[in-house]
Design a protein around this motif. Structure first.
Motif, PDB file in Angstrom:
ATOM      1  N   GLY A  21     -10.054  28.137   2.714  1.00 26.47           N
ATOM      2  CA  GLY A  21      -9.147  27.043   2.394  1.00 26.47           C
ATOM      3  C   GLY A  21      -7.727  27.441   2.742  1.00 26.47           C
ATOM      4  O   GLY A  21      -7.385  28.625   2.742  1.00 26.47           O
ATOM      5  N   GLU A  22      -6.918  26.487   3.084  1.00 25.23           N
ATOM      6  CA  GLU A  22      -5.549  26.818   3.494  1.00 25.23           C
ATOM      7  C   GLU A  22      -4.836  27.575   2.388  1.00 25.23           C
ATOM      8  O   GLU A  22      -4.859  27.189   1.225  1.00 25.23           O
ATOM      9  CB  GLU A  22      -4.771  25.563   3.847  1.00 25.23           C
ATOM     10  N   VAL A  23      -4.227  28.657   2.773  1.00 23.54           N
ATOM     11  CA  VAL A  23      -3.409  29.452   1.869  1.00 23.54           C
ATOM     12  C   VAL A  23      -1.968  29.248   2.297  1.00 23.54           C
ATOM     13  O   VAL A  23      -1.627  29.446   3.469  1.00 23.54           O
ATOM     14  CB  VAL A  23      -3.784  30.948   1.956  1.00 23.54           C
ATOM     15  N   CYS A  24      -1.136  28.824   1.368  1.00 22.42           N
ATOM     16  CA  CYS A  24       0.281  28.616   1.664  1.00 22.42           C
ATOM     17  C   CYS A  24       1.063  29.831   1.197  1.00 22.42           C
ATOM     18  O   CYS A  24       0.907  30.283   0.058  1.00 22.42           O
ATOM     19  CB  CYS A  24       0.804  27.366   0.973  1.00 22.42           C
ATOM     20  N   VAL A  25       1.862  30.362   2.090  1.00 22.66           N
ATOM     21  CA  VAL A  25       2.733  31.484   1.744  1.00 22.66           C
ATOM     22  C   VAL A  25       4.173  30.997   1.869  1.00 22.66           C
ATOM     23  O   VAL A  25       4.471  30.121   2.681  1.00 22.66           O
ATOM     24  CB  VAL A  25       2.465  32.718   2.642  1.00 22.66           C
ATOM     25  N   GLY A  72      11.385  25.056   6.455  1.00 22.24           N
ATOM     26  CA  GLY A  72      10.472  24.549   5.437  1.00 22.24           C
ATOM     27  C   GLY A  72      10.282  25.557   4.323  1.00 22.24           C
ATOM     28  O   GLY A  72      10.815  26.663   4.347  1.00 22.24           O
ATOM     29  N   ARG A  73       9.488  25.160   3.340  1.00 19.32           N
ATOM     30  CA  ARG A  73       9.284  26.017   2.166  1.00 19.32           C
ATOM     31  C   ARG A  73       8.040  26.878   2.273  1.00 19.32           C
ATOM     32  O   ARG A  73       7.985  27.948   1.689  1.00 19.32           O
ATOM     33  CB  ARG A  73       9.215  25.145   0.920  1.00 19.32           C
ATOM     34  N   HIS A  74       7.025  26.395   2.999  1.00 16.80           N
ATOM     35  CA  HIS A  74       5.760  27.118   3.074  1.00 16.80           C
ATOM     36  C   HIS A  74       5.195  27.105   4.490  1.00 16.80           C
ATOM     37  O   HIS A  74       5.506  26.220   5.277  1.00 16.80           O
ATOM     38  CB  HIS A  74       4.719  26.479   2.138  1.00 16.80           C
ATOM     39  N   VAL A  75       4.341  28.073   4.750  1.00  9.88           N
ATOM     40  CA  VAL A  75       3.561  28.147   5.974  1.00  9.88           C
ATOM     41  C   VAL A  75       2.104  28.175   5.532  1.00  9.88           C
ATOM     42  O   VAL A  75       1.749  28.925   4.628  1.00  9.88           O
ATOM     43  CB  VAL A  75       3.909  29.436   6.765  1.00  9.88           C
ATOM     44  N   GLY A  76       1.269  27.341   6.145  1.00 16.50           N
ATOM     45  CA  GLY A  76      -0.147  27.291   5.785  1.00 16.50           C
ATOM     46  C   GLY A  76      -0.996  28.102   6.752  1.00 16.50           C
ATOM     47  O   GLY A  76      -0.833  27.992   7.966  1.00 16.50           O
ATOM     48  N   ILE A  77      -1.892  28.910   6.209  1.00 18.41           N
ATOM     49  CA  ILE A  77      -2.778  29.751   7.019  1.00 18.41           C
ATOM     50  C   ILE A  77      -4.215  29.425   6.649  1.00 18.41           C
ATOM     51  O   ILE A  77      -4.565  29.398   5.472  1.00 18.41           O
ATOM     52  CB  ILE A  77      -2.507  31.245   6.748  1.00 18.41           C
ATOM     53  N   THR A  78      -5.036  29.168   7.658  1.00 17.94           N
ATOM     54  CA  THR A  78      -6.458  28.906   7.462  1.00 17.94           C
ATOM     55  C   THR A  78      -7.223  29.764   8.459  1.00 17.94           C
ATOM     56  O   THR A  78      -6.977  29.687   9.655  1.00 17.94           O
ATOM     57  CB  THR A  78      -6.797  27.426   7.732  1.00 17.94           C
ATOM     58  N   VAL A  90      -1.961  28.449  12.072  1.00 20.06           N
ATOM     59  CA  VAL A  90      -0.800  28.500  11.188  1.00 20.06           C
ATOM     60  C   VAL A  90      -0.134  27.134  11.234  1.00 20.06           C
ATOM     61  O   VAL A  90       0.205  26.633  12.307  1.00 20.06           O
ATOM     62  CB  VAL A  90       0.186  29.614  11.626  1.00 20.06           C
ATOM     63  N   ARG A  91       0.057  26.522  10.063  1.00 19.60           N
ATOM     64  CA  ARG A  91       0.660  25.191   9.970  1.00 19.60           C
ATOM     65  C   ARG A  91       2.064  25.303   9.406  1.00 19.60           C
ATOM     66  O   ARG A  91       2.319  26.074   8.492  1.00 19.60           O
ATOM     67  CB  ARG A  91      -0.196  24.302   9.050  1.00 19.60           C
ATOM     68  N   ASP A  92       2.969  24.517   9.990  1.00 25.21           N
ATOM     69  CA  ASP A  92       4.325  24.443   9.444  1.00 25.21           C
ATOM     70  C   ASP A  92       4.780  22.990   9.447  1.00 25.21           C
ATOM     71  O   ASP A  92       4.092  22.113   9.956  1.00 25.21           O
ATOM     72  CB  ASP A  92       5.295  25.355  10.209  1.00 25.21           C
TER      73      ASP A  92
END
Length: 143
Positions: A21-25, A72-78, A90-92
């Motif tokens: 699942g996407e993990v947001c850092v 942005g505030r977060h970067v999503g990693i799946t 990597v999603r931004d």
């Protein structure tokens, strides 16, 4: 998985591993370190620890680019695996497309504008997908 997808897989090939699942850092200077720890744990659980050095370099560059250029505030990693590839998306929140440097010597540091050139040389393939609220930049590493 439907019958046609099962037939398309080579006999004995590993089944697709469900995506993590996407993990947001947080979008900060520690984002790449968080991504590397996550990647190490996932690759180890998949028995693919031998890919760690290459996959870390690729994922750290993708996350670093998102932090440096997208804001942005977060970067999503799946993370997920399919057959003989590990997919590293990597999603931004920015819809600005990455601009790889296409010529010149190999990169010597991440800030020299050629990080995607390094990603291309280390990965099987890479790409970008525009999303309604941002983009996903991804690379695939051959198993």
């Amino acid at each position: 998985m439907n019958a046609r997808e099962r037939r398309a897989e080579p006999h004995g090939a590993p089944r697709a591993r469900a995506p993590l699942g996407e993990v947001c850092v947080p979008c900060d200077e520690l984002a790449a370190a968080h991504a590397r720890r996550l990647l190490a744990a996932v690759l180890d659980s998949w028995g693919l620890g031998h890919l760690l050095e290459t996959a870390e370099a690729v994922l750290a560059e993708l996350v670093g680019n998102a932090v440096r250029h997208a804001g942005g505030r977060h970067v999503g990693i799946t993370l997920w695996r399919r057959l003989s590839l590990v997919h590293l998306p990597v999603r931004d929140g920015s819809r600005a497309l990455p601009c790889p440097r296409l010529t010149g010597p190999p990169p010597t540091c991440p800030e020299d504008g050629s990080g995607l050139q390094a990603v291309s040389s280390l990965s099987f393939r890479r790409g970008t997908e525009l999303l309604p609220a941002g983009k996903r930049v991804w690379a695939e590493i051959a198993v």
